[in-house]
Design a protein around this motif. Structure first.
Motif, short mmCIF file in Angstrom:
data_model
loop_
_atom_site.label_atom_id
_atom_site.label_comp_id
_atom_site.label_asym_id
_atom_site.label_seq_id
_atom_site.Cartn_x
_atom_site.Cartn_y
_atom_site.Cartn_z
N LEU A 27 0.89 -1.27 0.05
CA LEU A 27 0.13 -0.16 0.15
C LEU A 27 0.85 1.37 0.11
O LEU A 27 0.48 2.21 -0.76
CB LEU A 27 -0.98 -0.02 1.14
N LEU A 28 1.79 1.06 0.84
CA LEU A 28 2.87 2.57 0.97
C LEU A 28 3.67 2.75 -0.26
O LEU A 28 3.84 3.87 -0.78
CB LEU A 28 3.85 2.31 2.01
N LEU A 29 4.13 1.66 -0.95
CA LEU A 29 5.16 1.59 -2.10
C LEU A 29 4.67 1.16 -3.38
O LEU A 29 5.25 1.65 -4.49
CB LEU A 29 6.45 0.69 -1.83
N SER A 57 7.35 1.43 -11.05
CA SER A 57 6.88 0.28 -11.85
C SER A 57 7.61 -0.97 -11.18
O SER A 57 8.47 -0.99 -10.51
CB SER A 57 7.25 0.45 -13.42
N GLU A 58 7.21 -2.22 -11.87
CA GLU A 58 7.35 -3.52 -11.45
C GLU A 58 9.17 -3.52 -11.75
O GLU A 58 9.98 -4.07 -11.13
CB GLU A 58 6.69 -4.68 -11.94
N GLU A 59 9.35 -3.06 -13.01
CA GLU A 59 10.69 -2.86 -13.47
C GLU A 59 11.55 -2.30 -12.36
O GLU A 59 12.79 -2.78 -12.18
CB GLU A 59 10.79 -2.45 -15.04
N GLU A 60 11.18 -1.43 -12.07
CA GLU A 60 11.96 -0.43 -11.11
C GLU A 60 12.20 -1.07 -9.85
O GLU A 60 13.19 -1.01 -9.30
CB GLU A 60 11.33 1.15 -10.85
#
Length: 152
Positions: A126-128, A133-136
């Protein structure tokens, strides 16, 4: 972004990156510690249960557990005594070294770790979850692992 360079970072870049990482962790930890689940256990106590949970057979020597924590060995020993009194961990003599203690996560400790852990990961998401993105996030994990391995 996954390429590597052999150029060593400057002092300023190294320090600025570390400060940014540290500040991000502090901000997240401040939010996490307000969770009602952490009224049952302190974050440091949860960290002990978490590390025991991920040890082979939920068991490890005190000295080996201490390598994964930001706490002094005497403080850890006192904490283990409190967790033992609550029935969350058990302690016994290491059969291979009579001077050493082995710690084992009890069923009650495992249950509490899993309960808090489920809430913890949901809160982290929820926080992050929308911050990158998923890649990041995959790249952050790769870079964090690289830093950890360089220090170890």
């Amino acid at each position: 972004m996954t390429g590597t360079s052999n150029t060593q970072a400057t002092l300023k870049v190294t320090t600025d990156a570390w400060e940014a990482l540290f500040r991000a962790q502090v901000a997240v930890m401040r939010q996490i510690t307000t969770m009602p689940e952490f009224a049952k256990l302190s974050l440091r106590e949860y960290d002990v249960l978490f590390n025991l949970r991920h040890a082979p057979e939920n068991e490890t020597r005190l000295v080996d557990l201490n390598k994964h924590l930001l706490i002094s060995q005497p403080s850890l020993s006192r904490m283990i005594t409190r967790l033992e009194e609550r029935g969350l961990v058990s302690r016994c003599t290491d059969p291979t070294d009579q001077r050493a203690s082995r710690l084992k996560l009890t069923e009650a400790g495992l249950s509490m770790q899993q309960e808090i852990g489920r809430a913890h990961v949901k809160q982290l998401h929820l926080l992050l979850g929308e911050a990158m993105s998923e890649e990041e996030f995959i790249e952050l994990q790769r870079l964090s692992t690289k830093l950890h391995n360089a220090v170890e």
